[in-house]
Design a protein around this motif. Sequence first.
Motif, PDB file in Angstrom:
ATOM      1  N   UNK A 262     102.181 113.256  77.670  1.00 50.88           N
ATOM      2  CA  UNK A 262     102.309 112.947  76.249  1.00 50.88           C
ATOM      3  C   UNK A 262     103.528 112.055  76.004  1.00 50.88           C
ATOM      4  N   UNK A 263     103.581 111.494  74.790  1.00 48.72           N
ATOM      5  CA  UNK A 263     104.729 110.658  74.417  1.00 48.72           C
ATOM      6  C   UNK A 263     106.008 111.479  74.426  1.00 48.72           C
ATOM      7  N   UNK A 264     107.131 110.787  74.584  1.00 49.47           N
ATOM      8  CA  UNK A 264     108.426 111.469  74.665  1.00 49.47           C
ATOM      9  C   UNK A 264     109.116 111.601  73.317  1.00 49.47           C
ATOM     10  N   UNK A 265     108.490 111.112  72.235  1.00 46.89           N
ATOM     11  CA  UNK A 265     109.094 111.252  70.908  1.00 46.89           C
ATOM     12  C   UNK A 265     108.975 112.700  70.439  1.00 46.89           C
ATOM     13  N   UNK A 266     109.510 112.977  69.255  1.00 48.31           N
ATOM     14  CA  UNK A 266     109.538 114.367  68.773  1.00 48.31           C
ATOM     15  C   UNK A 266     108.134 114.928  68.591  1.00 48.31           C
ATOM     16  N   UNK A 267     107.217 114.093  68.081  1.00 49.84           N
ATOM     17  CA  UNK A 267     105.839 114.552  67.898  1.00 49.84           C
ATOM     18  C   UNK A 267     105.203 114.864  69.246  1.00 49.84           C
ATOM     19  N   UNK A 268     105.473 114.011  70.229  1.00 50.80           N
ATOM     20  CA  UNK A 268     104.937 114.237  71.560  1.00 50.80           C
ATOM     21  C   UNK A 268     105.495 115.488  72.204  1.00 50.80           C
ATOM     22  N   UNK A 269     106.795 115.739  71.989  1.00 48.28           N
ATOM     23  CA  UNK A 269     107.420 116.936  72.547  1.00 48.28           C
ATOM     24  C   UNK A 269     106.848 118.203  71.926  1.00 48.28           C
ATOM     25  N   UNK A 270     106.596 118.150  70.604  1.00 48.61           N
ATOM     26  CA  UNK A 270     105.985 119.303  69.940  1.00 48.61           C
ATOM     27  C   UNK A 270     104.572 119.549  70.465  1.00 48.61           C
ATOM     28  N   UNK A 271     103.825 118.440  70.651  1.00 51.44           N
ATOM     29  CA  UNK A 271     102.467 118.563  71.175  1.00 51.44           C
ATOM     30  C   UNK A 271     102.479 119.110  72.598  1.00 51.44           C
ATOM     31  N   UNK A 272     103.475 118.701  73.376  1.00 52.55           N
ATOM     32  CA  UNK A 272     103.600 119.180  74.750  1.00 52.55           C
ATOM     33  C   UNK A 272     103.849 120.681  74.781  1.00 52.55           C
ATOM     34  N   UNK A 273     104.749 121.157  73.918  1.00 50.20           N
ATOM     35  CA  UNK A 273     105.053 122.591  73.870  1.00 50.20           C
ATOM     36  C   UNK A 273     103.821 123.407  73.508  1.00 50.20           C
ATOM     37  N   UNK A 274     103.075 122.912  72.536  1.00 49.19           N
ATOM     38  CA  UNK A 274     101.862 123.618  72.120  1.00 49.19           C
ATOM     39  C   UNK A 274     100.831 123.620  73.238  1.00 49.19           C
ATOM     40  N   UNK A 275     100.664 122.467  73.898  1.00 52.16           N
ATOM     41  CA  UNK A 275      99.671 122.362  74.968  1.00 52.16           C
ATOM     42  C   UNK A 275     100.015 123.281  76.133  1.00 52.16           C
ATOM     43  N   UNK A 276     101.297 123.356  76.480  1.00 52.55           N
ATOM     44  CA  UNK A 276     101.722 124.245  77.566  1.00 52.55           C
ATOM     45  C   UNK A 276     101.336 125.684  77.269  1.00 52.55           C
ATOM     46  N   UNK A 277     101.585 126.114  76.043  1.00 54.04           N
ATOM     47  CA  UNK A 277     101.287 127.499  75.654  1.00 54.04           C
ATOM     48  C   UNK A 277      99.780 127.762  75.693  1.00 54.04           C
ATOM     49  N   UNK A 278      98.994 126.853  75.127  1.00 53.80           N
ATOM     50  CA  UNK A 278      97.544 127.052  75.048  1.00 53.80           C
ATOM     51  C   UNK A 278      96.905 127.022  76.440  1.00 53.80           C
ATOM     52  N   UNK A 279      97.345 126.086  77.273  1.00 59.77           N
ATOM     53  CA  UNK A 279      96.792 125.992  78.629  1.00 59.77           C
ATOM     54  C   UNK A 279      97.165 127.208  79.469  1.00 59.77           C
ATOM     55  N   UNK A 280      98.406 127.638  79.356  1.00 64.57           N
ATOM     56  CA  UNK A 280      98.836 128.829  80.102  1.00 64.57           C
ATOM     57  C   UNK A 280      98.056 130.069  79.677  1.00 64.57           C
ATOM     58  N   UNK A 281      97.805 130.192  78.373  1.00 65.79           N
ATOM     59  CA  UNK A 281      97.018 131.322  77.864  1.00 65.79           C
ATOM     60  C   UNK A 281      95.615 131.322  78.445  1.00 65.79           C
ATOM     61  N   UNK A 282      95.104 130.128  78.789  1.00 64.82           N
ATOM     62  CA  UNK A 282      93.756 130.008  79.343  1.00 64.82           C
ATOM     63  C   UNK A 282      93.748 130.142  80.867  1.00 64.82           C
ATOM     64  N   UNK A 283      94.895 130.384  81.451  1.00 63.09           N
ATOM     65  CA  UNK A 283      94.968 130.540  82.893  1.00 63.09           C
ATOM     66  C   UNK A 283      95.110 129.236  83.640  1.00 63.09           C
ATOM     67  N   UNK A 284      95.550 128.183  82.942  1.00 62.64           N
ATOM     68  CA  UNK A 284      95.748 126.872  83.557  1.00 62.64           C
ATOM     69  C   UNK A 284      97.228 126.650  83.789  1.00 62.64           C
ATOM     70  N   UNK A 285      97.581 126.271  84.986  1.00 64.84           N
ATOM     71  CA  UNK A 285      98.986 125.979  85.317  1.00 64.84           C
ATOM     72  C   UNK A 285      99.277 124.552  84.860  1.00 64.84           C
ATOM     73  N   UNK A 286     100.131 124.404  83.851  1.00 61.42           N
ATOM     74  CA  UNK A 286     100.418 123.091  83.283  1.00 61.42           C
ATOM     75  C   UNK A 286     101.880 122.699  83.520  1.00 61.42           C
ATOM     76  N   UNK A 287     102.076 121.441  83.838  1.00 59.98           N
ATOM     77  CA  UNK A 287     103.415 120.898  83.999  1.00 59.98           C
ATOM     78  C   UNK A 287     103.502 119.561  83.279  1.00 59.98           C
ATOM     79  N   UNK A 288     104.734 119.065  83.119  1.00 59.46           N
ATOM     80  CA  UNK A 288     104.971 117.892  82.297  1.00 59.46           C
ATOM     81  C   UNK A 288     105.508 116.733  83.132  1.00 59.46           C
ATOM     82  N   UNK A 289     104.974 115.543  82.885  1.00 58.56           N
ATOM     83  CA  UNK A 289     105.522 114.329  83.498  1.00 58.56           C
ATOM     84  C   UNK A 289     106.760 113.936  82.723  1.00 58.56           C
ATOM     85  N   UNK A 290     107.880 113.844  83.394  1.00 54.63           N
ATOM     86  CA  UNK A 290     109.136 113.462  82.753  1.00 54.63           C
ATOM     87  C   UNK A 290     109.450 111.977  82.975  1.00 54.63           C
TER      88      UNK A 290
END
Length: 290
Positions: A262-290
């Motif tokens: 995702x983008x590195x701006x504030x909106x992208x960071x918020x979207x990343x945090x949400x995606x990490x939580x939702x994917x983890x809840x589904x049993x998916x191991x998620x990591x972020x490209x820095x």
Amino acid sequence: LDHAVPQDLVAHFVPLLEHSEDRFALHALGRLGKDRVVKVGIEFLAKRAGITIPQDNRYEERGISRKRIYEMNLEAAKFFRNCLFDEQYGKEALAYLHEHRKLSMATIKHFGLGYSPNNWWMLTNYMKGKGYTDDELATGFLCGKSQKNGRLYDYFRNRVMFPIIDVSGNIVAFGGRVMDDSKPKYLNTSDTPAFKKSRNLFALNYARKFAEKEMILCEGYMDVIQLHAAGFENAVATLGTAITPEHARIVKKYTSNVVLAYDSDSAGQNATSKALRILNDAGVDAKVIR
């Protein structure tokens, strides 16, 4: 297309089928595709338990089938493609894709990209000439309807067009992107008889073949296309909406590992945090490209 139903899926219903008429229902289930058998199975169990499942017949009552939407979208995709390669209409859009976005002609054709002319009625007139009705075109979100006079107008205008293709190869929707800084940047098909944003991912029809090890989740169509062109054919994107638990369940069908790009701006960071939580809840191991 429907696939043969796995025996373990059909066998799941065997302990519940005590009567001869139930056995006949099981035989019928075995002839259905994998997606339909789940729906029929749920309806069967609900009926036995005395539970009524609400039905959404808005579109069926109006006589607009999913198949009709598929056919209509295919015709529209041909129109957009022809406009892109027409020197009179698509010269600027083709230059944008080829020169500004650095997409090869092979990539442009691979994703079926097109162009919607800067005209209020060009697609409308074309589709009506093919026999599609006002109601069908408005329901499929290819056209809008004026509140003043009820006249149809082209929903997508002066945009690069991205067909949204499901894993069965049907064109279920479209996304349109401007070529300048005007807003909204993206315009997307809303929900139709053939399409729900929460049930589809852009380029999953291609990426699913390369996603067993991991899947790359992007924000935009263009990000996905450029990654595929660079050899990362396991990239997908949501369709103008934030990731949902349903998206995560779809991802889980193909892989247990996701990389978020995702983008590195504030909106992208918020979207990343949400995606990490939702994917983890589904049993998916998620990591972020820095």
